[in-house]
Design an enzyme around this catalytic site. Sequence first.
Site, PDB file in Angstrom:
ATOM      1  N   GLU A   1       1.750  -5.978   6.280  1.00  0.00           N
ATOM      2  CA  GLU A   1       1.711  -5.003   5.156  1.00  0.00           C
ATOM      3  C   GLU A   1       2.843  -3.803   5.391  1.00  0.00           C
ATOM      4  O   GLU A   1       3.328  -3.441   4.531  1.00  0.00           O
ATOM      5  CB  GLU A   1       0.249  -4.218   5.303  1.00  0.00           C
ATOM      6  CG  GLU A   1       0.345  -3.063   4.058  1.00  0.00           C
ATOM      7  CD  GLU A   1      -1.246  -2.422   4.004  1.00  0.00           C
ATOM      8  OE1 GLU A   1      -2.028  -2.412   5.106  1.00  0.00           O
ATOM      9  OE2 GLU A   1      -1.540  -1.816   3.044  1.00  0.00           O
TER      10      GLU A   1
ATOM     11  N   GLU B   1      -1.442  10.167   8.419  1.00  0.00           N
ATOM     12  CA  GLU B   1      -1.826  10.481  10.138  1.00  0.00           C
ATOM     13  C   GLU B   1      -1.531   9.357  10.629  1.00  0.00           C
ATOM     14  O   GLU B   1      -1.273   9.240  11.883  1.00  0.00           O
ATOM     15  CB  GLU B   1      -3.027  11.295  10.029  1.00  0.00           C
ATOM     16  CG  GLU B   1      -3.191  12.748   9.515  1.00  0.00           C
ATOM     17  CD  GLU B   1      -2.965  12.647   7.974  1.00  0.00           C
ATOM     18  OE1 GLU B   1      -3.283  11.742   7.285  1.00  0.00           O
ATOM     19  OE2 GLU B   1      -2.237  13.696   7.258  1.00  0.00           O
TER      20      GLU B   1
ATOM     21  N   GLN C   1      -7.809  -8.207  -0.796  1.00  0.00           N
ATOM     22  CA  GLN C   1      -8.164  -8.156   0.893  1.00  0.00           C
ATOM     23  C   GLN C   1      -9.222  -7.037   1.173  1.00  0.00           C
ATOM     24  O   GLN C   1      -9.236  -5.916   0.620  1.00  0.00           O
ATOM     25  CB  GLN C   1      -6.887  -7.341   1.399  1.00  0.00           C
ATOM     26  CG  GLN C   1      -7.097  -7.028   2.949  1.00  0.00           C
ATOM     27  CD  GLN C   1      -6.276  -5.722   3.022  1.00  0.00           C
ATOM     28  OE1 GLN C   1      -5.082  -5.405   2.624  1.00  0.00           O
ATOM     29  NE2 GLN C   1      -6.944  -4.943   3.805  1.00  0.00           N
TER      30      GLN C   1
ATOM     31  N   SER D   1     -11.391  -2.265   3.938  1.00  0.00           N
ATOM     32  CA  SER D   1     -12.038  -0.727   4.170  1.00  0.00           C
ATOM     33  C   SER D   1     -13.468  -0.993   3.401  1.00  0.00           C
ATOM     34  O   SER D   1     -13.812  -1.741   2.779  1.00  0.00           O
ATOM     35  CB  SER D   1     -11.400   0.129   3.211  1.00  0.00           C
ATOM     36  OG  SER D   1      -9.759   0.167   3.564  1.00  0.00           O
TER      37      SER D   1
ATOM     38  N   SER E   1      -8.235  -3.299  -3.752  1.00  0.00           N
ATOM     39  CA  SER E   1      -7.180  -3.500  -4.896  1.00  0.00           C
ATOM     40  C   SER E   1      -7.123  -4.634  -5.636  1.00  0.00           C
ATOM     41  O   SER E   1      -7.406  -5.485  -5.033  1.00  0.00           O
ATOM     42  CB  SER E   1      -5.662  -3.136  -4.342  1.00  0.00           C
ATOM     43  OG  SER E   1      -5.577  -2.350  -3.673  1.00  0.00           O
TER      44      SER E   1
END
Lengths: 375, 415
Positions: B253, B381, B135, B138, B170
Amino acid sequence: MNFEFSDDQKQLRDQARRFLAEKCPPKAVRAVLEGSAGYDKALWSGLAEMGFLGVAIPEEFGGTGAGHLELCVIAEEMGRALAPVPFSSTVYLAAEALMLAGSDAQKQKWLPKIASGEAVGALALFEGPGNPSPQAIKVAAANGVLNGVKKPVADGAIADFAIVAARVGSSGRETDIALYLVDLKAGGVEAKTLTNVDPSRNQAELTFKNCKAEPLGAANEGWSILTRVLDRAAVLMAFEQVGGADRALEMGRDYALDRIAFGRQIGSFQAIKHILADMYVAATLARSNCYYGAWALSTNAGELGEAAATARISATQAFQHCSKQNIQVHGGMGFTWEFDCHLYYRRSNALALSLGSLSYWEDQLIERMRKKNVA
Amino acid sequence: MNFDDTPQEAAFRAEARAWIAANAPKQYEDELAKASLGRLVLSGANVLDVAKAWQKKKADAGWACLHWPKEYGGRGSSPIERVIWQQEEGAFGKLSRMFIIGHGMCGPTMMAYASEEHKRNYLPPLASGEKVWCQLFSEPAGGSDVAGLRTRAERDGDDWVINGQKIWTSGAHYSDYGILITRTDPTVPKHKGLTMFFLDMKSPGVEIKPIKQANGQSEFNEVYFTDVRIPDSQRLGAVGDGWNVSLTTLMNERMSIGASVATGFPELFDYCNDLVIDGAPAIDDRAVRAKLANWAVKASGLKYTAFRSISALSRGERPGPENSIGKLVAGSMIQEVATYALDLQGAAGVVSDPAQAEVAGKFQAMLLRSPATRVEGGTDEILRNIIAERVLGLPGDIRVDKDVPFNKIPTKGRG
């Protein structure tokens, strides 16, 4: 897998919530907190009329015989409303002790009075600083009378009877401790109310002077009965704590939505959001652990000891965390007498100490897990 | 209240258990059971090969991607059956790690947005592990702020031409395909100019560079795109609708229920039973007990929170929001647990060589890998924001770049 309360049990919870919203608003809690009555007598009678006091007491002893899962959902609501009544002392401790170890005559005498709201019970265990331990018990039983001082005794000054842990031997073993049932209105015992961090609940010192007492359960089994009673009460108390934690979280959330600072809702600041998210996490972990405790309690599972300690630790942490952080979210207003935040803060800290404090239950949990691991 | 299976669930469990007993690669069971965060070693075998062989075996017998439709390589199972399978697969489930992104995120996105022909061609080999997917979301300029991504896709005839860079991908180094989110229009606000594609990772112009991580391993990669051509037929969703498509992926996810999250607690509890401090087992020490108890109730809380969600699935209901706490709790816990395990070892805790260290360096590996657990797949966060906004109903943060054309958003903090 059905790891959830039934629809009937959820209905009972809703019924208890509606009843308490009407009969036990924060005003009622404050009346006890600021007064000298020791508890809300009208609320106590109302709880009896609703059948809530005898929900886990069999019908033959005047209860409704519904069961312990039903008692769990009511306990949660009692915690949520901060009910200023001796519910835990009477129902989780005294009634459970009677049901576990009482003779038929003792059950016939006291259980119907508990269910009807006529008798308030208490457990007299502690004698000053320290956690539950046979060595800490000095109150002596001999020839059918008790001598010595118990403190603090939750609801001790408003109770009609008490279950008292007393010393009958000096071998250094658990079998030195026996349980006694004492009619507190029959003389020989002096009760003095103790000022405490949560005055919406009574705490007392009980002084026994040649006080007549009858044995509860076999003489050499006192400590083992007591341990089982504490385990059962720990699950129920954990539900009460989770109810309180959830309400404190809601109060903080509502304030964060209503309060404007720096031109925006304070709930839009990540610093506030993250406090509230962590409160949700603590309350959620505690609730799930409580369900595990409820399952073990209602089925008398072999896992009860471990489940009770788990629920107790988790719920103590959650209620303390949520009540503390609720004040933080409120800022200065949270520290006023007028806002209700301190009622939850007080109750959370009082309940944290009530059946043995965190360090006691932490030790119990790991000891029980270790024993299971070895076996 | 009970933990019992319904008769149908019990029948399914028995069938799954029997098949696993007869077919699982038992020679690796011990090593898989002992594997923990930061360390999965199979002696004399390549983990990827073993994982692919197990996945293919499962697929051939109809045990791969259970909740997917049969025509796409799945079994058409109910959500609760998927959970039961995971429980029964046990330690062998650790072999599915390299397929998590493909099965959990790429597959569902393809199912929702790809053409029927593409679904029939690409999904079965994804389910069987013959093809591995990654995927590509990022970027250096967009981690938590995924929509801040800068990789460009420009239309050229029937193709799109891709230029830019992804990071933290990944398994890109062993992936055959990937789903890729790009910016197709930098003149509109950031969420509106995105478009999703899937591509062959062997396409000309794709360059994969492993990232050497802080713990010395390389699970993640940088992926560079130089004039990479993707046919328009491999677009997923409408042009400019990439943000909504990506939400499908990200929701999947965070929705994987029953996949147990590693906390490090079972390992620490066992260790404290074995370790002797000052002549007595560590577990008899009150200070050790207090620490253990705190983590025990968290591990237990996560377990029974998952059970509540599983109960909802068993009744055919949607689970509540309680499952959203899992990674947030486990991520920081495993780091604390590892730190404490080293503390118990005193100065010797510094040794990480598996041949020399306590319990073969398990906790040292855990310590060094654990910072990533609090960042990957949503930082602590971001997860707190999600709980606060979606569960507790708090208002979203004020976003200063929300209505600004993407090419007008500042790109530097200072200077």
